[in-house]
Every structure is written in C-alpha cells, then in structure tokens.
Design a protein around this motif. Structure first.
Motif, PDB file in Angstrom:
ATOM      1  N   THR A  34       0.867  -1.177   0.000  1.00  0.00           N
ATOM      2  CA  THR A  34       0.000   0.000   0.000  1.00  0.00           C
ATOM      3  C   THR A  34       0.904   1.228   0.000  1.00  0.00           C
ATOM      4  O   THR A  34       2.093   1.131   0.317  1.00  0.00           O
ATOM      5  CB  THR A  34      -0.887   0.054   1.265  1.00  0.00           C
ATOM      6  N   TYR A  35       0.322   2.400  -0.342  1.00  0.00           N
ATOM      7  CA  TYR A  35       1.148   3.609  -0.300  1.00  0.00           C
ATOM      8  C   TYR A  35       1.568   3.925   1.135  1.00  0.00           C
ATOM      9  O   TYR A  35       2.664   4.446   1.360  1.00  0.00           O
ATOM     10  CB  TYR A  35       0.428   4.777  -0.985  1.00  0.00           C
ATOM     11  N   ALA A  36       0.727   3.546   2.091  1.00  0.00           N
ATOM     12  CA  ALA A  36       1.110   3.766   3.493  1.00  0.00           C
ATOM     13  C   ALA A  36       2.307   2.895   3.861  1.00  0.00           C
ATOM     14  O   ALA A  36       3.241   3.352   4.526  1.00  0.00           O
ATOM     15  CB  ALA A  36      -0.076   3.472   4.411  1.00  0.00           C
ATOM     16  N   SER A  37       2.317   1.637   3.388  1.00  0.00           N
ATOM     17  CA  SER A  37       3.450   0.762   3.744  1.00  0.00           C
ATOM     18  C   SER A  37       4.721   1.214   3.022  1.00  0.00           C
ATOM     19  O   SER A  37       5.808   1.181   3.591  1.00  0.00           O
ATOM     20  CB  SER A  37       3.128  -0.707   3.430  1.00  0.00           C
ATOM     21  N   ALA A  68       5.360   4.283   2.255  1.00  0.00           N
ATOM     22  CA  ALA A  68       5.763   5.534   2.901  1.00  0.00           C
ATOM     23  C   ALA A  68       6.599   5.258   4.146  1.00  0.00           C
ATOM     24  O   ALA A  68       7.521   6.011   4.461  1.00  0.00           O
ATOM     25  CB  ALA A  68       4.534   6.368   3.252  1.00  0.00           C
ATOM     26  N   ARG A  69       6.281   4.173   4.847  1.00  0.00           N
ATOM     27  CA  ARG A  69       7.032   3.855   6.076  1.00  0.00           C
ATOM     28  C   ARG A  69       8.497   3.541   5.773  1.00  0.00           C
ATOM     29  O   ARG A  69       9.363   3.723   6.612  1.00  0.00           O
ATOM     30  CB  ARG A  69       6.369   2.686   6.817  1.00  0.00           C
ATOM     31  N   GLU A  76       3.671   9.641   2.042  1.00  0.00           N
ATOM     32  CA  GLU A  76       2.585   8.943   1.336  1.00  0.00           C
ATOM     33  C   GLU A  76       2.020   9.817   0.220  1.00  0.00           C
ATOM     34  O   GLU A  76       1.768   9.349  -0.892  1.00  0.00           O
ATOM     35  CB  GLU A  76       1.472   8.521   2.310  1.00  0.00           C
ATOM     36  N   ARG A  94       2.060   8.884  -3.732  1.00  0.00           N
ATOM     37  CA  ARG A  94       0.804   8.849  -4.505  1.00  0.00           C
ATOM     38  C   ARG A  94       0.904   9.743  -5.736  1.00  0.00           C
ATOM     39  O   ARG A  94       0.515   9.352  -6.845  1.00  0.00           O
ATOM     40  CB  ARG A  94      -0.371   9.290  -3.620  1.00  0.00           C
ATOM     41  N   ARG A 137      -6.376   8.904  -3.840  1.00  0.00           N
ATOM     42  CA  ARG A 137      -6.644   7.549  -3.357  1.00  0.00           C
ATOM     43  C   ARG A 137      -6.305   6.519  -4.423  1.00  0.00           C
ATOM     44  O   ARG A 137      -5.959   6.872  -5.544  1.00  0.00           O
ATOM     45  CB  ARG A 137      -8.098   7.408  -2.898  1.00  0.00           C
ATOM     46  N   GLU A 160      -4.673   2.167  -4.561  1.00  0.00           N
ATOM     47  CA  GLU A 160      -3.518   1.420  -4.051  1.00  0.00           C
ATOM     48  C   GLU A 160      -2.858   0.707  -5.224  1.00  0.00           C
ATOM     49  O   GLU A 160      -3.495   0.442  -6.239  1.00  0.00           O
ATOM     50  CB  GLU A 160      -3.958   0.395  -2.984  1.00  0.00           C
TER      51      GLU A 160
END
Ligand SMILES: [Zn+2]
Length: 486
Positions: free
Chosen positions: A446-449, A451-452, A461, A465, A473, A475
């Motif tokens: 995911t973009y969140a993962s 980003a980490r 993030e 994106r 939004r 994924e």
C-alpha cells in the motif's frame, strides 16, 4: 543556493526591451491574422537568446546527456508538427526540484527535473513540452513581455537583503517568471496553449488526451501542496497555467483537446515504459550542487559549509540565497554568498554600507573568521554577520516583524549565526541526493506501507501517490511499475 549572485530575469528582460517599443504589424503564426505586436521576429529571437543566457546563469542544466537528448528529440518531433516549424527550438531539462516548465520567446523551452519525476508516460512529457510550444507559436510570451514592460514589472523584484517576512515571498526566479507569465497569459492564452499542445501531440502521433492527464497531474500537485501549506502555515505555490476547475470537470478544456486530437487522425501512443526507463535514477528533491536540507541542517558540500537551524524553523533553498523563517514567520534569517575581499569586518561595512560609528564585533564562528553587528534597516533592528571560508564571504541577516519580536527571537538568530561551520566528513556523507527508483509492486503493498520505508518524512505517502498517479486515493496493483524514492 548557488555560488553566484542572483538577478531578476524579468528585470533583465525589461532592461533588454527598452529599445523594442516599436509597434509593428505582424501575422500571427497560429491564426494567420494580422495583429499588432510590439516586437519583430528578429527582436523576439534576440530577447529569447539573451533571456536564455540569464536562465543559464540562474540554473544548471541537469547533467544527464541521455535524458537531455531524449527530451530534445520529443520536443523537436512536436516542433516539426507546429505552426512555426522553421524556428530553431531548444529543449532543456533544468536541475531544479521545483515542479515547473516555461518557455521564452523565440524557441526556448525549459522543463525541470522536478516536474519530470511526476510524469507517467512519454505522451505526458510531450504534453508539457507541447503546451510550452503553444505559448511560443502563438507568441504569448511576446505579448506578455511587452505588457510586462509597459507595466514596468520587475522593479519590485530582486531587491537585495530585504527580509522575506510574512509576505510569503522568497520565490526563485522560475516562480517569479511563472507567476508573471501565468497572470499575464490568463485563462484564454492557457487554454489556447493546451489546444495547440494537444494538436501538436496528435500530429506527432501521441495520444492528445495526455494533455488532460498532465493537467490533472499538476492539479493534484496543487491540491497536495495546498494541504501541506495549510499544515505549515504558508502560502501554497502557483503552478503554470492552472485554473480553478479540475480537468475532469473542465468541459471547455475537454472540448478543445478533443477537437485538436481529431487533427492527428487515428489515436496516438502513450508509451509509459519509454518514459519510466528514462526516470530511473533521476535526482529527486535538492541536489548537492544546490545544497540539501537534512535534519534542519543545510548542507552544501560544493561550497564546503553547513548551517544549523532550530528544529521548528522552515528553510527555503532558493537559487541565490537561503531563507529560514520562524514558525509564525515573525522572524527570518537570510544567507547569501559572495567573493571575499579583505577581512570579514570590511565585507560587513561594504555590503551593509555601515558608517564608521557602527560597532562591529570581530569573532570566530565555527572556527572561522567572522564579524557581526546590529543595526537599523528601514527602521527595524537587524543582526548581520559576515563569515569568511576560503575565498568566500557568507553573509547572514536576521530580522523580525517588530523590535519587540526581534528581542524575543535574538537568541534564535544568534544561534543560527553561531551554527555556521565548515562541513564535517559525517555531514558530507549525509549530503547524498534522493533518487527515483523503478520497482514492481509487491502483493498487498500500500502507499502507506511504502511511505514507512521512504526517506521523505511526514508527507511521504502524498509524494508517493503523486509520483504514481494515485492521488488522493487508490492502491498499487500487484506487479505494477512503481516509482519510489531512495
Ligand atoms: Zn501555459
């Protein structure tokens, strides 16, 4: 910041143009109609040539010959299909992290590596170049230029050592140029550039709908920047040629692009893979030649110095100077560089035109010879410093919105002056630029993962994106090509 005094391009263009105020009647290359313009084609070429020399003083070209060649080939392909195929065009990728593209009269088109990072197909790159070509072929710059001259734009720009406070000023020359061109061109000229760009795309065999997609890329950039700007309490940036409505809802834009697209006959190509291959390894954000910000320390390996700032201050790295501002913009420190002559006290006296009665303190800053003073400028107290490092003089000026705020912020300002030092080996090692890397999305990524694992910090993030056309939004699909930053 660059190792060169900055000048205002517009001011230079204005100065160049004083002899050009001859009203002539010329045929507009696009409409075929006669129009009154204040510049002949030879003058247009001269203004372009001299403006280009100024752009090259302010900006370095991006040092990647293969990428330059690739962009030039696409640009020339579009130019051959334009209304002024006879002009000699030059397409240049500038080594700037800003997201921008602009054109000068006479055939000069510039695109930053900053905007290239966000493009996702060769047709989108061609759309950016085609839009700028449209401004040249329809002679918008010539019209803007003469209007700017008439309004004497540029006089207010480029003043030396005025503190950049509260106004949200402190823009680089591309922004100044971009804003001036943007405001002067207006909605009709921008729409015409989009239409012409789409026509050239189509005639050159590209999918003309890429024009709409690339305006969407910039629009999303604007939406994201507005969000970040709100969090940081600053003014959002302006992007060339953008208007209020999103391209998805802009029926006039969709109409002109669709009409232009029919001129090329059958549907054209988009070629995402060709562009992505060129972007692998592209520098993202600041580069060592301009200086980089890491942990709120500004590192400039080429000039051999580092400068520490309080954690909550915002640092803006401009072409000709560094501007740092307190969280509420109530105080700021500006840093510039010039050649050193004499001792630091001589530099201070010369640059700030200090009279003999103003006391100067000679001292050591970061182990370097330095001189500091406090004086009044335009009725406000300011703290100034000159620090000599090898043959360079680094000049700092700290100021605040009011004398009371100046007293409150004086410890911060002095701390910033004292935080200047020759770059250490450890800092040199940190001064590596981020680069774009191509990868394939893992299942469940995911973009969140992503980003980490990114070095881009709290807005990672959003950047990821935007880089992958998934803002706000969406994924990644397993196996799809992804641009990440390392
Ligand atoms: Zn434009």
């Amino acid at each position: 910041m660059r190792n060169r005094p900055g000048k205002s391009l517009l001011r230079i263009l204005s100065a160049l143009g004083l002899g050009l105020l001859l009203v002539q009647c010329a045929e507009n290359p696009v409409t075929g109609r006669q129009q009154f313009v204040m510049m002949s084609e030879p003058d247009e070429l001269r203004v372009g040539r001299e403006g280009d020399a100024e752009v090259r003083k302010e900006y370095q070209t991006y040092p990647a010959p293969d990428l330059q060649k690739y962009v030039d080939q696409i640009g020339q392909r579009l130019a051959r299909n334009s209304h002024r195929a006879g002009l000699a065009y030059r397409f240049t990728v500038l080594d700037s992290p800003e997201v921008n593209a602009f054109a000068l009269p006479g055939g000069y088109v510039y695109i930053t590596r900053g905007i290239m990072a966000y493009l996702n197909s060769e047709a989108e790159l061609a759309a950016v170049l085609g839009h700028e070509l449209g401004h040249i072929t329809a002679r918008h710059g010539v019209q803007q230029y003469t209007a700017a001259q008439a309004a004497n734009i540029g006089v207010a720009i480029g003043s030396i050592f005025l503190p950049e406070l509260a106004s949200g000023a402190g823009q680089s020359i591309v922004n100044l140029l971009g804003n001036a061109l943007l405001s002067g061109y207006g909605r009709e000229h921008e729409l015409e550039a989009d239409r012409l760009g789409a026509e050239y795309l189509s005639r050159a065999g590209y999918d003309s709908q890429a024009m709409i997609r690339v305006i969407g890329v910039l629009k999303n950039q604007e939406l994201f920047d507005a969000e970040v700007a709100r969090q940081e309490g600053r003014e959002p940036r302006a992007y060339h040629g953008l208007f209020a409505s999103h391209p998805d809802n802009d029926t006039r834009l969709q109409q002109v692009v669709a009409e232009a697209g029919r001129l090329g006959g059958r549907g054209g190509t988009d070629s995402p893979a060709a562009l992505l291959a060129q972007l692998d390894g592209l520098v993202f954000g600041d580069s060592p030649s301009q200086g980089l910000i890491r942990n709120n320390t500004f590192l400039h390996p080429e000039l051999g110095f580092a400068a520490r700032f309080p954690q909550n201050w915002r640092i803006r790295n401009l072409a000709d100077r560094l501007v740092a501002s307190a969280p509420d913009e109530s105080a700021g420190v500006e840093l510039r560089v010039q050649e050193a002559k004499g001792a630091p006290a001589d530099t201070l006296r010369r640059v700030f035109r200090l009279g003999g009665g103003v006391p100067i303190q000679n001292q050591s800053v970061g182990g370097l010879p330095a001189a500091t003073s406090t004086l009044s400028m335009q009725g406000r107290p300011v703290r100034v410093a000159a620090i000599h490092l090898e043959n360079k003089a680094f000049l700092m000026l700290g100021s605040a919105a009011s004398p009371a705020t100046f007293q409150q912020r004086l410890a911060d300002i002095n701390g910033i002056i004292q935080g200047f030092h020759p770059i250490t080996a450890a800092e040199r090692a940190q001064a590596r630029p981020y680069t774009l890397r191509l990868t394939k999305a893992q299942p469940n990524a995911t973009y969140a993962s992503l980003a980490r694992e990114s070095p881009l910090g709290r807005h990672a993030e959003g950047y990821l994106r935007l880089l992958n056309a998934a803002y706000p939004r969406g994924e990644p699909a397993a196996g799809q090509s992804l641009k990440i930053v390392r």
